[in-house]
Design a protein around this motif. Structure first.
Motif, PDB file in Angstrom:
ATOM      1  N   GLY A 287      -4.375  16.386   2.155  1.00 48.08           N
ATOM      2  CA  GLY A 287      -5.200  15.210   1.954  1.00 48.08           C
ATOM      3  C   GLY A 287      -4.358  14.071   1.432  1.00 48.08           C
ATOM      4  N   TYR A 288      -5.017  12.970   1.097  1.00 48.87           N
ATOM      5  CA  TYR A 288      -4.263  11.809   0.643  1.00 48.87           C
ATOM      6  C   TYR A 288      -5.123  10.882  -0.210  1.00 48.87           C
ATOM      7  CZ  TYR A 288      -6.846   9.051   4.020  1.00 48.87           C
ATOM      8  OH  TYR A 288      -7.863   8.435   4.693  1.00 48.87           O
ATOM      9  N   PHE A 289      -4.430  10.038  -0.949  1.00 53.33           N
ATOM     10  CA  PHE A 289      -5.011   8.894  -1.634  1.00 53.33           C
ATOM     11  C   PHE A 289      -4.261   7.682  -1.104  1.00 53.33           C
ATOM     12  CE2 PHE A 289      -5.218  12.362  -4.748  1.00 53.33           C
ATOM     13  CZ  PHE A 289      -6.574  12.390  -5.010  1.00 53.33           C
ATOM     14  N   LEU A 290      -4.960   6.642  -0.711  1.00 54.76           N
ATOM     15  CA  LEU A 290      -4.329   5.406  -0.256  1.00 54.76           C
ATOM     16  C   LEU A 290      -4.554   4.363  -1.336  1.00 54.76           C
ATOM     17  CD1 LEU A 290      -2.819   3.883   1.973  1.00 54.76           C
ATOM     18  CD2 LEU A 290      -5.047   3.328   2.967  1.00 54.76           C
ATOM     19  N   LEU A 291      -3.441   3.837  -1.877  1.00 55.02           N
ATOM     20  CA  LEU A 291      -3.513   2.919  -3.014  1.00 55.02           C
ATOM     21  C   LEU A 291      -2.965   1.544  -2.661  1.00 55.02           C
ATOM     22  CD1 LEU A 291      -2.091   5.229  -5.845  1.00 55.02           C
ATOM     23  CD2 LEU A 291      -4.430   5.073  -4.981  1.00 55.02           C
ATOM     24  N   ASP A 292      -3.537   0.541  -3.302  1.00 53.26           N
ATOM     25  CA  ASP A 292      -3.059  -0.834  -3.199  1.00 53.26           C
ATOM     26  C   ASP A 292      -2.513  -1.179  -4.580  1.00 53.26           C
ATOM     27  OD1 ASP A 292      -2.585  -3.437  -2.427  1.00 53.26           O
ATOM     28  OD2 ASP A 292      -4.693  -4.014  -2.360  1.00 53.26           O
TER      29      ASP A 292
ATOM     30  N   ARG B  12       0.857  -1.183   0.000  1.00 56.95           N
ATOM     31  CA  ARG B  12       0.000   0.000   0.000  1.00 56.95           C
ATOM     32  C   ARG B  12       0.890   1.229   0.000  1.00 56.95           C
ATOM     33  NH1 ARG B  12      -3.165  -0.389   5.157  1.00 56.95           N
ATOM     34  NH2 ARG B  12      -1.195  -1.285   5.797  1.00 56.95           N
ATOM     35  N   TYR B  13       0.482   2.226  -0.750  1.00 56.91           N
ATOM     36  CA  TYR B  13       1.217   3.484  -0.809  1.00 56.91           C
ATOM     37  C   TYR B  13       0.251   4.629  -0.576  1.00 56.91           C
ATOM     38  CZ  TYR B  13       5.499   1.409  -2.511  1.00 56.91           C
ATOM     39  OH  TYR B  13       6.650   0.682  -2.604  1.00 56.91           O
ATOM     40  N   MET B  14       0.730   5.646   0.122  1.00 62.05           N
ATOM     41  CA  MET B  14      -0.057   6.848   0.353  1.00 62.05           C
ATOM     42  C   MET B  14       0.511   7.956  -0.523  1.00 62.05           C
ATOM     43  SD  MET B  14      -0.962   8.863   3.877  1.00 62.05           S
ATOM     44  CE  MET B  14      -2.169   7.654   4.409  1.00 62.05           C
ATOM     45  N   LEU B  15      -0.362   8.584  -1.284  1.00 58.18           N
ATOM     46  CA  LEU B  15      -0.005   9.772  -2.053  1.00 58.18           C
ATOM     47  C   LEU B  15      -0.462  10.950  -1.214  1.00 58.18           C
ATOM     48  CD1 LEU B  15      -1.255   8.760  -5.634  1.00 58.18           C
ATOM     49  CD2 LEU B  15       0.854   8.089  -4.449  1.00 58.18           C
ATOM     50  N   ILE B  16       0.485  11.665  -0.638  1.00 54.43           N
ATOM     51  CA  ILE B  16       0.181  12.751   0.288  1.00 54.43           C
ATOM     52  C   ILE B  16       0.200  14.075  -0.475  1.00 54.43           C
ATOM     53  CG2 ILE B  16       0.915  13.944   2.388  1.00 54.43           C
ATOM     54  CD1 ILE B  16       2.379  11.233   3.105  1.00 54.43           C
ATOM     55  N   MET B  17      -0.920  14.768  -0.461  1.00 50.64           N
ATOM     56  CA  MET B  17      -1.033  16.046  -1.156  1.00 50.64           C
ATOM     57  C   MET B  17      -0.491  17.150  -0.247  1.00 50.64           C
ATOM     58  SD  MET B  17      -4.783  15.559  -2.877  1.00 50.64           S
ATOM     59  CE  MET B  17      -5.583  15.103  -1.343  1.00 50.64           C
ATOM     60  N   ARG B  18       0.534  17.839  -0.749  1.00 52.28           N
ATOM     61  CA  ARG B  18       1.128  18.939   0.017  1.00 52.28           C
ATOM     62  C   ARG B  18       1.049  20.209  -0.808  1.00 52.28           C
ATOM     63  NH1 ARG B  18       6.754  16.297   1.539  1.00 52.28           N
ATOM     64  NH2 ARG B  18       7.295  18.041   0.228  1.00 52.28           N
TER      65      ARG B  18
ATOM     66  N   LEU C 156      -7.932   2.592  -2.219  1.00 49.54           N
ATOM     67  CA  LEU C 156      -8.460   2.099  -0.945  1.00 49.54           C
ATOM     68  C   LEU C 156      -9.184   3.204  -0.176  1.00 49.54           C
ATOM     69  CD1 LEU C 156      -5.422  -0.032   0.272  1.00 49.54           C
ATOM     70  CD2 LEU C 156      -7.541  -0.845  -0.793  1.00 49.54           C
ATOM     71  N   ALA C 157      -8.670   4.440  -0.267  1.00 49.59           N
ATOM     72  CA  ALA C 157      -9.270   5.569   0.454  1.00 49.59           C
ATOM     73  C   ALA C 157      -8.743   6.870  -0.147  1.00 49.59           C
ATOM     74  CB  ALA C 157      -8.920   5.511   1.938  1.00 49.59           C
ATOM     75  N   ALA C 158      -9.511   7.926   0.015  1.00 48.77           N
ATOM     76  CA  ALA C 158      -9.110   9.264  -0.411  1.00 48.77           C
ATOM     77  C   ALA C 158      -9.837  10.261   0.479  1.00 48.77           C
ATOM     78  CB  ALA C 158      -9.448   9.510  -1.871  1.00 48.77           C
ATOM     79  N   GLU C 159      -9.103  11.180   1.041  1.00 48.52           N
ATOM     80  CA  GLU C 159      -9.705  12.193   1.912  1.00 48.52           C
ATOM     81  C   GLU C 159      -8.976  13.517   1.737  1.00 48.52           C
ATOM     82  OE1 GLU C 159     -12.333  11.719   3.865  1.00 48.52           O
ATOM     83  OE2 GLU C 159     -12.441   9.546   3.762  1.00 48.52           O
ATOM     84  N   GLY C 160      -9.721  14.588   1.823  1.00 52.32           N
ATOM     85  CA  GLY C 160      -9.147  15.924   1.874  1.00 52.32           C
ATOM     86  C   GLY C 160      -9.304  16.446   3.290  1.00 52.32           C
ATOM     87  N   LEU C 161      -8.453  17.373   3.666  1.00 55.50           N
ATOM     88  CA  LEU C 161      -8.499  17.927   5.018  1.00 55.50           C
ATOM     89  C   LEU C 161      -9.099  19.328   5.017  1.00 55.50           C
ATOM     90  CD1 LEU C 161      -5.016  16.773   6.327  1.00 55.50           C
ATOM     91  CD2 LEU C 161      -7.239  15.700   6.669  1.00 55.50           C
ATOM     92  N   ASP C 162      -9.675  19.699   6.155  1.00 56.08           N
ATOM     93  CA  ASP C 162     -10.274  21.011   6.360  1.00 56.08           C
ATOM     94  C   ASP C 162      -9.185  22.082   6.357  1.00 56.08           C
ATOM     95  OD1 ASP C 162     -12.162  22.946   6.902  1.00 56.08           O
ATOM     96  OD2 ASP C 162     -12.541  22.318   8.957  1.00 56.08           O
ATOM     97  N   ASP C 163      -9.602  23.317   6.335  1.00 58.43           N
ATOM     98  CA  ASP C 163      -8.712  24.478   6.389  1.00 58.43           C
ATOM     99  C   ASP C 163      -7.767  24.355   7.585  1.00 58.43           C
ATOM    100  OD1 ASP C 163      -7.762  27.118   7.210  1.00 58.43           O
ATOM    101  OD2 ASP C 163      -9.141  27.912   5.733  1.00 58.43           O
ATOM    102  N   PRO C 164      -6.460  24.533   7.377  1.00 58.02           N
ATOM    103  CA  PRO C 164      -5.515  24.403   8.485  1.00 58.02           C
ATOM    104  C   PRO C 164      -5.746  25.422   9.596  1.00 58.02           C
ATOM    105  CG  PRO C 164      -4.406  25.203   6.516  1.00 58.02           C
ATOM    106  CD  PRO C 164      -5.790  24.819   6.117  1.00 58.02           C
ATOM    107  N   GLY C 165      -6.394  26.518   9.288  1.00 62.18           N
ATOM    108  CA  GLY C 165      -6.698  27.515  10.313  1.00 62.18           C
ATOM    109  C   GLY C 165      -7.680  27.019  11.358  1.00 62.18           C
ATOM    110  N   ARG C 166      -8.372  25.927  11.051  1.00 63.70           N
ATOM    111  CA  ARG C 166      -9.331  25.346  11.996  1.00 63.70           C
ATOM    112  C   ARG C 166      -8.727  24.212  12.814  1.00 63.70           C
ATOM    113  NH1 ARG C 166     -13.935  25.070   7.490  1.00 63.70           N
ATOM    114  NH2 ARG C 166     -14.424  27.271   7.423  1.00 63.70           N
ATOM    115  N   GLY C 167      -7.473  23.873  12.534  1.00 69.54           N
ATOM    116  CA  GLY C 167      -6.824  22.772  13.238  1.00 69.54           C
ATOM    117  C   GLY C 167      -6.004  23.254  14.427  1.00 69.54           C
TER     118      GLY C 167
END
Length: 128
Positions: free
Chosen positions: A80-85, A3-9, A43-54
Motif C-alpha cells: 500500500g501507500y501514502f501520498l503526501l504533499d 509530492r512523495y509516496m511512502l510505499i509500504m513493503r 493526499l491519498a492512502a490505500e492498502g492493497l489486497d492479498d497478493p495471492g489474488r493478483g
C-alpha cells in the motif's frame, strides 16, 4: 510543493505479524492518517489486497506473460501507500519514520515526478 509516496513493503513474516494483531494495526494506522490529515499533508492512502489474488504481467520475453499470484520468488511485496504533499524529502522521511509498521517491514520514500519532468517525446514513443 513536492509530492512523495511512502510505499509500504512487507515480507510474508511481517505481513503475518500484522495480521496477528490486525485490529491494533488498523487503529494505529487510523490515528496516523488522522495526524497527516490534521497536518494537511495527506493526499491519498490505500492498502492493497492479498497478493495471492493478483497477477503479474511479465514483459521479459517477446510477448507479455500473465502469471497468477502468489509470487514465490518475491522477497518483499508492495502492500500500500501514502501520498503526501510536503515541503521536502526530509519532511517525507520524518512522516515515514512515524508509520505504525510492524518489525520486518519497510517504508520506501519516493518523490513523485511532475508532468514537466517527462522527457520530450516520451509519450509518443511508449516510454510513459
Amino acid at each position: 510543493m513536492p509530492r512523495y509516496m511512502l510505499i509500504m513493503r512487507g515480507t510474508d513474516e511481517s505481513n503475518a505479524a500484522m495480521m496477528a494483531s490486525i485490529d491494533e494495526a488498523m487503529a494505529a494506522t487510523g490515528r496516523f492518517i488522522e495526524e497527516m490529515i490534521k497536518a494537511e499533508v495527506l493526499l491519498a492512502a490505500e492498502g492493497l489486497d492479498d497478493p495471492g489474488r493478483g497477477v503479474v504481467v511479465d514483459f521479459s520475453g517477446a510477448a507479455p506473460v500473465v502469471t497468477d499470484g502468489p509470487y514465490g520468488e518475491t522477497r518483499e511485496l508492495f502492500g500500500g501507500y501514502f501520498l503526501l504533499d510536503v515541503t521536502s524529502k526530509e519532511e517525507a522521511v520524518e512522516w515515514a519514520r512515524r508509520v505504525p509498521a510492524v518489525r520486518g517491514s519497510k517504508i520506501e520514500v519516493r518523490r513523485v515526478a511532475e508532468a514537466d519532468e517527462v522527457p520530450p517525446g516520451a509519450e509518443s514513443n511508449g516510454q510513459v
